[in-house]
Design an enzyme around this catalytic site. Structure first.
Site, mmCIF file in Angstrom:
data_model
loop_
_atom_site.group_PDB
_atom_site.id
_atom_site.type_symbol
_atom_site.label_atom_id
_atom_site.label_comp_id
_atom_site.label_asym_id
_atom_site.label_seq_id
_atom_site.Cartn_x
_atom_site.Cartn_y
_atom_site.Cartn_z
ATOM 1 N N ARG A 161 56.900 -2.087 37.488
ATOM 2 C CA ARG A 161 58.088 -1.270 37.369
ATOM 3 C C ARG A 161 58.367 0.036 37.917
ATOM 4 N NH1 ARG A 161 59.698 -1.528 30.702
ATOM 5 N NH2 ARG A 161 60.056 -3.877 30.662
ATOM 6 N N TYR A 179 58.824 -8.001 43.935
ATOM 7 C CA TYR A 179 58.229 -6.701 43.283
ATOM 8 C C TYR A 179 57.018 -6.808 42.906
ATOM 9 C CZ TYR A 179 63.225 -5.125 43.313
ATOM 10 O OH TYR A 179 64.469 -4.626 43.676
ATOM 11 N N SER A 206 61.060 -12.176 41.867
ATOM 12 C CA SER A 206 60.255 -13.440 42.030
ATOM 13 C C SER A 206 61.133 -14.613 41.709
ATOM 14 C CB SER A 206 59.031 -13.255 41.189
ATOM 15 O OG SER A 206 59.515 -13.240 39.768
ATOM 16 N N CYS A 231 63.654 -1.753 52.284
ATOM 17 C CA CYS A 231 63.703 -1.692 50.856
ATOM 18 C C CYS A 231 64.433 -3.179 50.528
ATOM 19 C CB CYS A 231 63.923 -0.748 49.880
ATOM 20 S SG CYS A 231 65.729 -0.003 50.236
#
Length: 289
Positions: A234, A220, A257, A251
């Site tokens: 976020r 992300y 991570s 997606c």
């Protein structure tokens, strides 16, 4: 209205069960016998079914599933940055399918689909049952589910997303789209059109997902950084979670991570299965070249 269960779909059900078992016990490095006993197949049959579906063995998948493998992929985000820098966020080649996105205008978004005709159909796909809905302007929803009993809820979700549209089941109209996505039809096939409906920020995130190469993953944080909004991780994660078009808007290629596959709107095991399938397909292409 569901068609009879296809072989790829029935194999997926077995593979999904195996994936869940492997994910829970990856630190124990379960043997093929352990896995076969859990799934309820002989070792020979499981090995064959798994290889036919995924293109690799259960052992190779166990290697793929480890955090270290995911972390290795996450260390290289240059491809994603390069793709976005070249303006590839609006169109990308996904397993030899050209995807063309079209975004609804703010005015169209506010109308909630008024005056639009949305047709849908359901089939057994390689990743479970799948609903595909489309308008004249392109595919507007793809959703996976596990049981025929869940179909009504998925259709209700579609209606909720397009409350003012005319919704109708038209399997014949949607079947060619299923074939183009899941049967590898590509030669002479027109680009697949996708209609996106969301806020301006969501649209940017969904289009950026198309820049993640087939068989690769990013975090992300990496996606937000590549988009030039590193402080909005976020918000990026929230937009990804609201994606209505599974598989085509990938997606599933975004993970934590830490190497964790994290949550997925259509199920964590399915996310792992799709990534496994893509990784095996890319590896097979490399070997064949």
């Amino acid at each position: 209205m569901l068609a009879a269960m296809s072989e790829p779909h029935s194999n997926y059900q077995r593979v999904a069960k195996a994936i869940h078992f492997i994910a829970e016990r990856q630190l124990e490095q379960p043997s093929l016998r352990d896995l076969a006993d859990h799934v309820g197949l002989s070792e020979f049959h499981l090995q064959r079914v798994f290889a036919e579906w995924a293109g690799i063995s259960p052992k190779q998948f166990l290697q793929f599933l480890t955090k270290e493998r995911a972390k290795q992929q996450l260390r290289s985000s240059s491809v994603l940055h390069a793709a976005l820098d070249c303006g590839l966020s609006g169109s990308s080649r996904l397993h030899d399918l050209m995807i063309k996105t079209e975004c609804m205008t703010p005015g169209e978004y506010r109308k909630l689909g008024a005056g639009m005709d949305v047709c849908y159909g359901v089939q057994a796909s390689p990743f479970g049952y799948c609903l595909i809905a489309q308008t004249q302007r392109g595919v507007c929803k793809i959703a996976f589910f596990d049981s025929p009993d869940d179909e009504a809820a998925v259709v209700a979700e579609l209606q909720n997303e397009w409350p003012a549209a005319t919704l109708r089941c038209d399997q014949g109209a949607v079947d060619p789209v299923f074939a183009q996505i899941f049967s590898g039809i590509k030669a002479g096939t027109a680009p697949l059109r996708v209609l996106l409906k969301g806020s301006e920020f969501q649209l940017k995130v969904w289009e950026a997902l198309l820049a993640i190469p087939d068989g690769e993953v990013c975090s992300y944080q990496q996606l937000a950084g590549a988009m030039g909004i590193a402080s909005s991780v976020r918000s990026v994660a929230s937009a990804i979670a609201r994606n209505h078009i599974a598989y085509l808007i990938p997606c599933h290629r975004v993970i934590r991570s830490t190497g964790e596959f994290s949550q997925y709107r259509w199920g964590t095991e399915r996310k792992q299965a799709i990534l496994l399938h893509e990784t095996a397909r890319v590896a097979a292409k490399v070997i064949g070249e």
